[in-house]
Write an enzyme that holds these catalytic residues in place. Structure first.
Site, PDB file in Angstrom:
ATOM      1  N   ARG A 122      16.202   6.863  -9.954  1.00  0.00           N
ATOM      2  CA  ARG A 122      17.512   6.417 -10.422  1.00  0.00           C
ATOM      3  C   ARG A 122      18.650   7.105  -9.677  1.00  0.00           C
ATOM      4  O   ARG A 122      19.705   6.544  -9.484  1.00  0.00           O
ATOM      5  CB  ARG A 122      17.615   6.691 -11.935  1.00  0.00           C
ATOM      6  CG  ARG A 122      18.993   6.526 -12.542  1.00  0.00           C
ATOM      7  CD  ARG A 122      19.401   5.059 -12.533  1.00  0.00           C
ATOM      8  NE  ARG A 122      20.712   4.833 -13.094  1.00  0.00           N
ATOM      9  CZ  ARG A 122      21.859   4.932 -12.411  1.00  0.00           C
ATOM     10  NH1 ARG A 122      21.854   5.307 -11.159  1.00  0.00           N
ATOM     11  NH2 ARG A 122      23.010   4.663 -12.999  1.00  0.00           N
ATOM     12  N   TYR A 123      18.432   8.367  -9.310  1.00  0.00           N
ATOM     13  CA  TYR A 123      19.475   9.147  -8.632  1.00  0.00           C
ATOM     14  C   TYR A 123      19.018   9.427  -7.200  1.00  0.00           C
ATOM     15  O   TYR A 123      17.819   9.502  -6.940  1.00  0.00           O
ATOM     16  CB  TYR A 123      19.716  10.458  -9.396  1.00  0.00           C
ATOM     17  CG  TYR A 123      20.102  10.236 -10.840  1.00  0.00           C
ATOM     18  CD1 TYR A 123      21.371   9.782 -11.162  1.00  0.00           C
ATOM     19  CD2 TYR A 123      19.195  10.441 -11.879  1.00  0.00           C
ATOM     20  CE1 TYR A 123      21.738   9.546 -12.487  1.00  0.00           C
ATOM     21  CE2 TYR A 123      19.542  10.211 -13.204  1.00  0.00           C
ATOM     22  CZ  TYR A 123      20.815   9.762 -13.497  1.00  0.00           C
ATOM     23  OH  TYR A 123      21.170   9.528 -14.802  1.00  0.00           O
ATOM     24  N   ARG A 126      16.597  12.831  -6.559  1.00  0.00           N
ATOM     25  CA  ARG A 126      15.511  13.272  -7.436  1.00  0.00           C
ATOM     26  C   ARG A 126      14.818  12.083  -8.087  1.00  0.00           C
ATOM     27  O   ARG A 126      15.434  11.049  -8.328  1.00  0.00           O
ATOM     28  CB  ARG A 126      16.027  14.250  -8.496  1.00  0.00           C
ATOM     29  CG  ARG A 126      17.170  13.743  -9.337  1.00  0.00           C
ATOM     30  CD  ARG A 126      18.015  14.934  -9.810  1.00  0.00           C
ATOM     31  NE  ARG A 126      18.981  14.606 -10.849  1.00  0.00           N
ATOM     32  CZ  ARG A 126      20.190  14.076 -10.594  1.00  0.00           C
ATOM     33  NH1 ARG A 126      20.550  13.759  -9.368  1.00  0.00           N
ATOM     34  NH2 ARG A 126      21.025  13.833 -11.599  1.00  0.00           N
ATOM     35  N   CYS A 135       1.305  13.881 -25.828  1.00  0.00           N
ATOM     36  CA  CYS A 135       2.177  14.991 -26.209  1.00  0.00           C
ATOM     37  C   CYS A 135       1.474  15.730 -27.331  1.00  0.00           C
ATOM     38  O   CYS A 135       0.600  15.164 -27.989  1.00  0.00           O
ATOM     39  CB  CYS A 135       3.510  14.483 -26.736  1.00  0.00           C
ATOM     40  SG  CYS A 135       4.472  13.646 -25.479  1.00  0.00           S
ATOM     41  N   CYS A 142      11.715  10.306 -30.161  1.00  0.00           N
ATOM     42  CA  CYS A 142      11.359  10.198 -28.733  1.00  0.00           C
ATOM     43  C   CYS A 142      12.039   8.989 -28.075  1.00  0.00           C
ATOM     44  O   CYS A 142      11.980   7.882 -28.608  1.00  0.00           O
ATOM     45  CB  CYS A 142       9.850  10.048 -28.586  1.00  0.00           C
ATOM     46  SG  CYS A 142       9.329   9.939 -26.867  1.00  0.00           S
ATOM     47  N   ASP A 303      19.735   8.434 -27.676  1.00  0.00           N
ATOM     48  CA  ASP A 303      19.825   7.113 -27.046  1.00  0.00           C
ATOM     49  C   ASP A 303      19.608   6.000 -28.066  1.00  0.00           C
ATOM     50  O   ASP A 303      18.987   6.205 -29.102  1.00  0.00           O
ATOM     51  CB  ASP A 303      18.759   6.972 -25.946  1.00  0.00           C
ATOM     52  CG  ASP A 303      18.972   7.944 -24.805  1.00  0.00           C
ATOM     53  OD1 ASP A 303      20.142   8.271 -24.527  1.00  0.00           O
ATOM     54  OD2 ASP A 303      17.975   8.381 -24.197  1.00  0.00           O
TER      55      ASP A 303
HETATM   56  C1  LIG Z   1      17.761  12.565 -16.527  1.00  0.00           C
HETATM   57  C2  LIG Z   1      17.081  12.037 -15.381  1.00  0.00           C
HETATM   58  C3  LIG Z   1      16.892  12.813 -14.229  1.00  0.00           C
HETATM   59  C4  LIG Z   1      17.335  14.252 -14.142  1.00  0.00           C
HETATM   60  O1  LIG Z   1      18.722  14.408 -14.109  1.00  0.00           O
HETATM   61  P1  LIG Z   1      19.353  15.863 -14.131  1.00  0.00           P
HETATM   62  O2  LIG Z   1      20.802  15.615 -14.348  1.00  0.00           O
HETATM   63  O3  LIG Z   1      19.054  16.491 -12.809  1.00  0.00           O
HETATM   64  O4  LIG Z   1      18.712  16.624 -15.224  1.00  0.00           O
HETATM   65  C5  LIG Z   1      16.279  12.220 -13.147  1.00  0.00           C
HETATM   66  N1  LIG Z   1      15.851  10.944 -13.182  1.00  0.00           N
HETATM   67  C6  LIG Z   1      16.012  10.176 -14.271  1.00  0.00           C
HETATM   68  C7  LIG Z   1      15.523   8.775 -14.240  1.00  0.00           C
HETATM   69  C8  LIG Z   1      16.623  10.700 -15.418  1.00  0.00           C
HETATM   70  O5  LIG Z   1      16.749   9.934 -16.504  1.00  0.00           O
HETATM   71  S1  SF4 Z   2      10.292  13.659 -27.165  1.00  0.00           S
HETATM   72 FE1  SF4 Z   2       8.692  12.134 -26.670  1.00  0.00          FE
HETATM   73  S2  SF4 Z   2       7.951  12.738 -24.646  1.00  0.00           S
HETATM   74 FE2  SF4 Z   2       9.055  14.512 -25.488  1.00  0.00          FE
HETATM   75  S3  SF4 Z   2       7.491  15.754 -26.519  1.00  0.00           S
HETATM   76 FE3  SF4 Z   2       8.369  14.416 -28.061  1.00  0.00          FE
HETATM   77  S4  SF4 Z   2       7.030  12.616 -28.109  1.00  0.00           S
HETATM   78 FE4  SF4 Z   2       6.624  13.722 -26.196  1.00  0.00          FE
END
Ligand SMILES: *Cc1c(COP(=O)(O)O)cnc(C)c1O
Ligand code: SF4
Length: 382
Positions: A122-123, A126, A135, A142, A303
């Site tokens: 997405r970014y 990274r 989990c 979640c 969210d």
């Molecule tokens: C949140 C997220 C990240 C990490 O973003 P940071 O701001 O570096 O913590 C990377 N990829 C995706 C798809 C995310 O949702």
């Molecule tokens: S928030 Fe979702 S992914 Fe994260 S530990 Fe809990 S169940 Fe697992």
């Protein structure tokens, strides 16, 4: 004896499980996993006449239940507002709000940015890899609840090879975030191979692991696991404490072991109605984490994910809490308050406004105390 780690309520639960103390191997993560609670029926039985015992049966068909005995032992069964129970016990609202609200299973449009199965790009610099499916505890809030029934995580080495090929073709990617699911629940050999293959990609500078194990199954952080992780530094661990009651001698020890191995630990908290939507709770959480050298990184607005709507609080509450805490606790205790925008809009900062206006070389700020202060820009700017 494991009993020393249990409060009286935990002991009470232990009796209901009809286990004798000698059969309980509290510090063994394997014991914790194999004695986890997997059904509402089992949970009701353990809770006896607690106000929490009125649990709906039908939720688990859609959103399964999974709780480690350790995490359950943090619940005070007499407290109808218990924040640990609220995060881990099934709630009828999970399936009822689903019908009336327009929440989506994937509001962040992760699928749209899924460049390979399990790999979200997405970014620019990274990627996030859904590296695991399981989990230790299924958190009711979640944001990847959609994957509980339809796993999206990678499953085998061939998929990791494909991911690495993608990384090589995209040398701008300097950070790989392992998420899921919980990567620290993977078999160690699989985790090690995955880390090794990713590390072999020369353009990848940093690996980050998102895990809730230090909170929900801290005994999983063993010497062996830490030895493995430290070979892949620079590696960051980002964990997920939501309430001060989750900070125990066990979770402290887990974080301390990682830190002592040179693995920085940061934390993301989700702002959750009825769990941590009060200044005093978050103040204690953030300052205690800082004292453990776990850096509060993000506070997330919950969210708009199907099945979690009852946890959402108005944005203004989060902003007010951040405002309350700003400068009253140290900057290292303060996370960024962030909304992950719908329609895959990405993360957006949501902070109290201190800069009120900026115009013709002059800026007007609001101070902590609410006073207005004028700040002059360097000469020649406008
Ligand atoms: C949140 C997220 C990240 C990490 O973003 P940071 O701001 O570096 O913590 C990377 N990829 C995706 C798809 C995310 O949702
Ligand atoms: S928030 Fe979702 S992914 Fe994260 S530990 Fe809990 S169940 Fe697992």
């Amino acid at each position: 004896m494991p009993v020393e780690f249990l409060n009286h309520k935990g002991l009470f639960l232990l009796m209901r499980i009809k286990m004798n103390e000698n059969s309980v191997n509290w510090h063994s993560w394997q014991w914790q996993v194999s004695n986890s609670i997997f059904s509402t029926r089992q949970l009701k039985m353990l809770l006896g006449d607690s106000p929490w015992a009125e649990l709906p049966q039908k939720v688990e068909k859609i959103y399964p239940v999974k709780i480690t005995p350790y995490y359950l032992s943090l619940v005070d069964p007499d407290d109808p507002n218990d924040p640990i129970a609220r995060q881990s016990f099934p709630d009828i609202e999970e399936i009822e709000t689903e019908v009336v609200q327009d929440s989506s299973e994937d509001p962040l449009n992760e699928h749209e940015h899924m460049v390979l199965p399990g790999l979200i790009h997405r970014y620019p610099d990274r990627v996030l890899l859904l590296a695991a499916h399981e989990c230790a505890v299924r958190c009711r809030h979640c944001n990847r609840k959609r994957t509980w029934r339809r796993p999206e995580a990678i499953r085998n080495m061939e998929q990791i090879d494909e991911v690495c090929r993608y990384l090589r073709e995209h040398p701008d990617i300097r950070e790989v975030i392992l998420s899921g699911g919980d990567p620290l629940m993977l078999p160690l050999e699989f985790l090690e191979q995955m880390l090794r293959k990713i590390k072999e990609v020369s353009s990848v500078e940093v690996i980050r692991i998102g895990t809730r194990v230090p909170v929900t199954l801290p005994m999983k952080i063993t010497e062996g696991l830490v030895d493995l992780l430290k070979r892949y530094r620079p590696l960051w661990v980002n964990t997920h404490f939501n309430h001060p009651l989750e900070i125990t001698k066990w979770s402290r020890r887990a974080c301390e072991m990682l830190l002592c191995a040179g693995i920085p630990v940061s934390n993301q908290t989700v702002l959750l109605k009825g769990v941590n939507d009060r200044t005093a709770v978050l103040k204690e959480l953030f300052t205690t984490l800082q004292a453990m050298m776990v850096r509060p990184y993000y506070l997330f607005q919950c969210d708009k994910v199907m099945g979690t709507d009852h946890f959402r609080v108005p944005l203004s509450i989060g902003i007010e809490i951040m405002e309350d805490l700003w400068c009253k606790i140290g900057g290292l205790c303060m996370p960024k308050f962030v909304v992950d925008l719908p329609e895959g809009g990405g993360k957006a900062l949501t902070m109290p406004r201190h800069l009120l206006a900026i115009h013709e070389g002059e800026a007007i700020f609001r101070t902590l105390e609410g006073r207005k202060v004028r700040y002059l820009e360097p000469a020649g700017s406008d």
